[in-house]
Write a protein that holds these residues in place. Structure first.
Motif, PDB file in Angstrom:
ATOM      1  N   VAL A  34       0.835  -1.204   0.000  1.00  0.00           N
ATOM      2  CA  VAL A  34       0.000   0.000   0.000  1.00  0.00           C
ATOM      3  C   VAL A  34       0.871   1.256   0.000  1.00  0.00           C
ATOM      4  N   HIS A  35       0.630   2.131  -0.958  1.00  0.00           N
ATOM      5  CA  HIS A  35       1.327   3.418  -1.017  1.00  0.00           C
ATOM      6  C   HIS A  35       0.485   4.547  -0.426  1.00  0.00           C
ATOM      7  N   LEU A  77      -7.533   2.222  -1.234  1.00  0.00           N
ATOM      8  CA  LEU A  77      -6.068   2.214  -1.255  1.00  0.00           C
ATOM      9  C   LEU A  77      -5.562   2.267  -2.684  1.00  0.00           C
ATOM     10  N   ALA A  78      -4.285   2.597  -2.793  1.00  0.00           N
ATOM     11  CA  ALA A  78      -3.566   2.484  -4.060  1.00  0.00           C
ATOM     12  C   ALA A  78      -2.165   1.987  -3.733  1.00  0.00           C
ATOM     13  N   GLY A  79      -1.621   1.175  -4.606  1.00  0.00           N
ATOM     14  CA  GLY A  79      -0.291   0.645  -4.334  1.00  0.00           C
ATOM     15  C   GLY A  79       0.217  -0.221  -5.463  1.00  0.00           C
ATOM     16  N   SER A 128      -1.746  10.340  -9.417  1.00  0.00           N
ATOM     17  CA  SER A 128      -0.716   9.853  -8.503  1.00  0.00           C
ATOM     18  C   SER A 128      -1.315   8.754  -7.639  1.00  0.00           C
ATOM     19  N   TYR A 129      -0.475   8.090  -6.840  1.00  0.00           N
ATOM     20  CA  TYR A 129      -1.001   7.093  -5.909  1.00  0.00           C
ATOM     21  C   TYR A 129      -2.010   7.738  -4.953  1.00  0.00           C
ATOM     22  N   GLU A 130      -1.694   8.963  -4.498  1.00  0.00           N
ATOM     23  CA  GLU A 130      -2.579   9.642  -3.549  1.00  0.00           C
ATOM     24  C   GLU A 130      -3.943   9.925  -4.186  1.00  0.00           C
ATOM     25  N   SER A 296      -2.912  15.852   3.020  1.00  0.00           N
ATOM     26  CA  SER A 296      -2.222  14.566   3.012  1.00  0.00           C
ATOM     27  C   SER A 296      -1.400  14.448   4.285  1.00  0.00           C
ATOM     28  N   TYR A 297      -1.487  13.288   4.927  1.00  0.00           N
ATOM     29  CA  TYR A 297      -0.767  13.036   6.175  1.00  0.00           C
ATOM     30  C   TYR A 297       0.075  11.761   6.025  1.00  0.00           C
TER      31      TYR A 297
END
Length: 323
Positions: A34-35, A77-79, A128-130, A296-297
């Motif tokens: 997970v990213h 999630l993204a990864g 992006s992943y985010e 973003s944290y």
């Protein structure tokens, strides 16, 4: 691996970092490193048990009577795929993916196993992943309700709570489907909502949409402040009220409203369909749908992220970077 767990309901401080065994994928599963994940309203409600009126007892049945049945929150999630089961055909190690774990949660971890035929899709190149991590919750929820409402091009749609996670997705998707969109939000978010495709924006601090004599084909309430008792005069004949967030009493009115008026209430949990992720991926790749990221944290600041979401004023999505 590290995961964020909770063993009791309560404020953000119930969330703790814990070392857990790294999962091993089954024959038809993939293991995702997970990213990024997110903090959604679903995570907040599962953690706090702060539920709409009338759903308190049902919430404990759903999430766990004595304590959380699923100790790891996180619905999206993204990864990157790190390993695949022996019978997996759709994915390979190294593939970039995004996924929606939905009600089963479990995404607040460095690794997660996901069924190959579940709600998981190759990540579009553009986000992006985010951003990819934030595609699912708002997007699939808005798609579900618009599908149930049979939204048509040219119809008028009012979205109450247009600057939240579901609202920002709904504005973009309603515009994509050819609707004329009116967004309801605070003055601080009017420009954001306009930029997403709303033709009209109502500042709820200055105007109540039920008092402007305008009517709509569809009203979507993502904030829980526009029940049928309030919204009915703003619905056209044949209009549909989409209760993304509504109390138990609103649910009881669903059949009665359909039988006694030309209007309809659509309520209940959104379906979790893998094909919706594929559709959202195509829109994101084409630049027609982009999740709004408020903050973003880092993974270690999960408690702080939940505190921010608790205040109820986030714009779009709050993302957690994991890797």
């Amino acid at each position: 691996m590290k995961a964020i767990v909770y063993t009791q309901y309560g404020p953000p401080d119930v969330l703790k970092v814990k070392e857990l065994e790294k999962p091993v994928p089954g024959d038809l599963e993939i293991l995702v490193k997970v990213h990024a994940t997110t903090v959604t309203s679903g995570d907040w409600r599962a953690r706090s048990l702060d539920l709409p009126p009338g759903f308190g007892p049902l919430g404990r049945v759903m999430f766990g009577i004595r304590g959380p049945r699923q100790p790891i929150l996180g619905t999206e999630l993204a990864g990157e795929v790190e390993a695949v089961g022996e019978k997996v055909a759709k994915f390979n190690p190294g593939d970039k993916v995004f996924a929606y774990s939905g009600a089963s949660m479990g995404s607040y971890a460095q690794y997660k196993c996901i069924a190959e035929d579940g709600a998981v899709e190759h990540k579009p190149q553009n986000p992006s992943y985010e951003e990819a991590a934030a595609l699912s919750f708002g997007g699939t929820t808005a798609l579900h309700f618009f599908r149930k409402a049979e939204l048509k091009s040219g119809e008028t749609v009012l979205i109450n709570g247009a600057s939240g996670g579901v609202g920002t997705a709904a504005v973009q998707l309603a515009k994509h489907f050819g609707a004329e969109v009116t967004g309801v939000c605070s003055s601080a978010n009017t420009e954001l909502v306009k930029s997403l495709g709303a033709k009209h924006v109502i500042d709820y601090n200055k105007e109540d949409f039920i008092q402007n004599d305008k009517t709509y084909d569809v009203i979507m309430d993502t904030a829980g402040t526009a029940p049928y008792s309030k919204s009915k005069t703003s619905l056209k004949e044949g209009g549909r009220l989409l209760l993304v967030l509504g109390g138990f009493g609103d649910m009881l009115r669903v059949p009665w409203v359909s039988m006694t008026s030309g209007r309809k209430i659509i309520a209940g949990p959104a379906e979790e369909r893998p094909e919706d992720l594929h559709y959202l991926a195509e829109l994101a790749e084409a630049g027609e749908f982009k999740p709004v990221i408020d903050r973003s944290y880092p993974f270690e600041k999960m408690v702080e992220a939940h505190r921010y979401v608790d205040n109820g004023h986030k714009k779009g999505n709050v993302v957690i970077t994991v890797a």
